[in-house]
Design a protein around this motif. Structure first.
Motif, short mmCIF file in Angstrom:
data_model
loop_
_atom_site.label_atom_id
_atom_site.label_comp_id
_atom_site.label_asym_id
_atom_site.label_seq_id
_atom_site.Cartn_x
_atom_site.Cartn_y
_atom_site.Cartn_z
N LEU A 182 0.81 -1.21 0.00
CA LEU A 182 0.00 0.00 0.00
C LEU A 182 0.85 1.27 0.00
O LEU A 182 0.41 2.31 -0.51
CB LEU A 182 -0.92 0.00 1.23
CG LEU A 182 -2.06 -1.03 1.23
CD1 LEU A 182 -2.77 -1.02 2.57
CD2 LEU A 182 -3.05 -0.74 0.11
N ILE A 234 -6.83 2.89 5.33
CA ILE A 234 -7.00 1.52 4.82
C ILE A 234 -6.30 0.52 5.73
O ILE A 234 -6.86 -0.53 6.08
CB ILE A 234 -6.44 1.42 3.38
CG1 ILE A 234 -7.24 2.32 2.44
CG2 ILE A 234 -6.48 -0.04 2.89
CD1 ILE A 234 -6.66 2.43 1.04
N THR A 293 -10.72 7.08 11.53
CA THR A 293 -11.34 5.92 10.88
C THR A 293 -11.99 5.00 11.91
O THR A 293 -12.93 4.26 11.60
CB THR A 293 -10.30 5.13 10.07
OG1 THR A 293 -9.60 6.02 9.21
CG2 THR A 293 -10.95 4.06 9.20
#
Length: 339
Positions: free
Chosen positions: A222, A244, A288
Motif C-alpha cells: 500500500l 486503509i 477511521t
C-alpha cells in the motif's frame, strides 16, 4: 457532554472508558434524545478525542520514539486539530437533536427500547446520603484512574483493579447483603458477555493477519504508490493509506509499530516532515475508528447503548467524511510549515 467524554478519550484512553458509556445514555434519554445521540456524545466523542489526542501514548508517543522526535512535540497544533474535531462532533449532535426534537419519526432508533436508561419517575430526585457517598466513591475512583493513566501508564490490569475496588466499596456503602451483591454482579456480567465476545471476534482478525505474517506485506504494497505521487497530494495519500491499514490493524500502538518504521523513511524520501507524517497517521488511524468494523472497543460501547452497528454507520457517515476531509486539510497545512 461531547467535550467531557472527548476529554476522557484524550487523557484516559479508549477501552478504559467502556464502563462509563451508559451514563451518557441516561442523560440523553432524560432530555428526550435518542440512543444514536447518546452514542455520539459518548462513543463518538471518545473515539474522536482518543484518535486526535495530542498526548496519545499509543500512537503519537510510539511514533515520536520511532521517528526520533521529542516526545509529544507539536502538541499545540494537534490540540487545535483535536478541539476542532470535537467541536464538529458536538455541532453534528446538536443538529441531530434539533431534528428529532421537531420530527421524532426521523430517528433511526425510534422503535428501539430505551426504557432501561430512563430515570425513575419519583416526586423528588434529591440524592440521599448513601447515594451521595456512592457518587463520591465513583468520582474519586475515576480521578485515581485518570491520575494513574497520565502519570504511571496504567492500562487494563490497573484500571480494572480500581474498578473492582470501587465495586466493593460501593457495595459496602450501599449496605448490600452478599446475596444482593452477587445477584447484581451477575446481572451486570450477563449484560456484558456479548460485548466481550465482540471484542474477541474483532481481535481475531488482527491475530490472523499477524500470525500469518502478511501485515508487513500489506503495508509495503500500500505504501509503494506514495513514492510516485506528486508532492502536493502525498500528504492526502498518507492519510488514505493509514485509513486503509487501520481496517487490518485496528490497534493504534500495533499500527504505529508496524507502519512507522516503513513510512518514516518513505516520508523522508518524498520530502514530507516527520511530524506531518505522524499527523497523517494519527488522522487516518484515529478518525477511521469511528466506523471501523474490526475495532472491538467500538462494538463494545455501541452494544452498551443498544445501538446496532448498521444504524450507527447510517447515522455517523456524514460526520465521518467531514472529519476526514478537515483532517486532510490540517495535514496539508502542516506540510506547508517546517515544525
Amino acid at each position: 457532554m461531547t467535550y467531557i467524554f472527548g476529554a476522557l478519550g484524550v487523557f484516559v484512553g479508549y477501552e478504559h472508558n467502556i464502563a462509563i458509556v451508559p451514563i451518557a445514555a441516561i442523560a440523553i434519554v432524560a432530555i428526550k434524545g435518542d440512543l444514536l445521540l447518546s452514542a455520539l456524545v459518548s462513543v463518538g466523542a471518545m473515539t474522536v478525542g482518543f484518535g486526535t489526542s495530542p498526548f496519545n501514548p499509543y500512537t503519537v508517543g510510539i511514533s515520536h520514539q520511532i521517528a526520533e522526535l521529542e516526545l509529544f512535540s507539536g502538541a499545540w497544533y494537534r490540540s487545535i486539530v483535536c478541539v476542532f474535531s470535537l467541536t464538529l462532533t458536538a455541532l453534528y449532535g446538536r443538529w441531530h437533536y434539533r431534528k428529532i426534537s421537531k420530527r421524532p419519526e426521523l430517528s433511526l432508533t425510534r422503535d428501539m427500547d430505551s426504557s432501561s436508561f430512563k430515570l425513575q419517575e419519583n416526586e423528588s430526585h434529591i440524592l440521599t446520603k448513601i447515594q451521595m457517598s456512592v457518587l463520591t466513591i465513583f468520582i474519586i475512583g475515576i480521578a485515581f484512574i485518570i491520575y494513574g493513566a497520565l502519570n504511571y501508564g496504567w492500562y487494563f490490569t490497573e484500571i480494572s483493579t480500581v474498578f473492582l475496588i470501587i465495586t466493593f466499596l460501593v457495595a459496602i456503602t450501599a449496605r448490600y447483603s452478599a446475596k444482593e451483591f452477587l445477584h447484581l454482579f451477575g446481572e451486570g456480567a450477563r449484560s456484558i458477555i456479548m460485548v466481550a465476545f465482540l471484542i474477541s471476534l474483532a481481535r481475531s482478525i488482527q491475530v490472523v493477519l499477524t500470525d500469518a505474517n502478511i501485515s508487513d506485506t500489506i503495508i509495503y504494497t500500500l505504501s509503494r504508490p506514495l513514492s510516485h505521487l506528486p508532492e502536493s497530494i502525498n500528504t492526502v495519500g498518507m492519510v488514505v493509506l493509514h485509513s486503509i491499514i487501520n481496517l487490518f490493524i485496528p490497534s493504534g500502538s500495533g499500527q504505529a509499530l508496524a507502519t512507522m518504521p516503513i513510512l518514516i523513511p518513505v516520508s523522508d524520501l518524498i520530502d514530507m516532515s516527520r511530524q506531518t507524517s505522524i499527523l497523517a497517521f494519527q488522522i487516518g488511524d484515529g478518525l477511521t475508528n469511528i466506523v471501523n468494523p474490526s475495532l472491538g472497543g467500538l462494538f463494545a460501547m455501541l452494544s452498551l447503548v443498544k445501538v446496532p452497528f448498521d444504524k450507527w454507520l447510517r447515522f455517523v457517515y456524514p460526520l465521518f467524511f467531514a472529519l476526514i476531509l478537515f483532517g486532510m486539510v490540517f495535514v496539508v497545512i502542516s506540510s506547508l510549515f517546517a515544525w
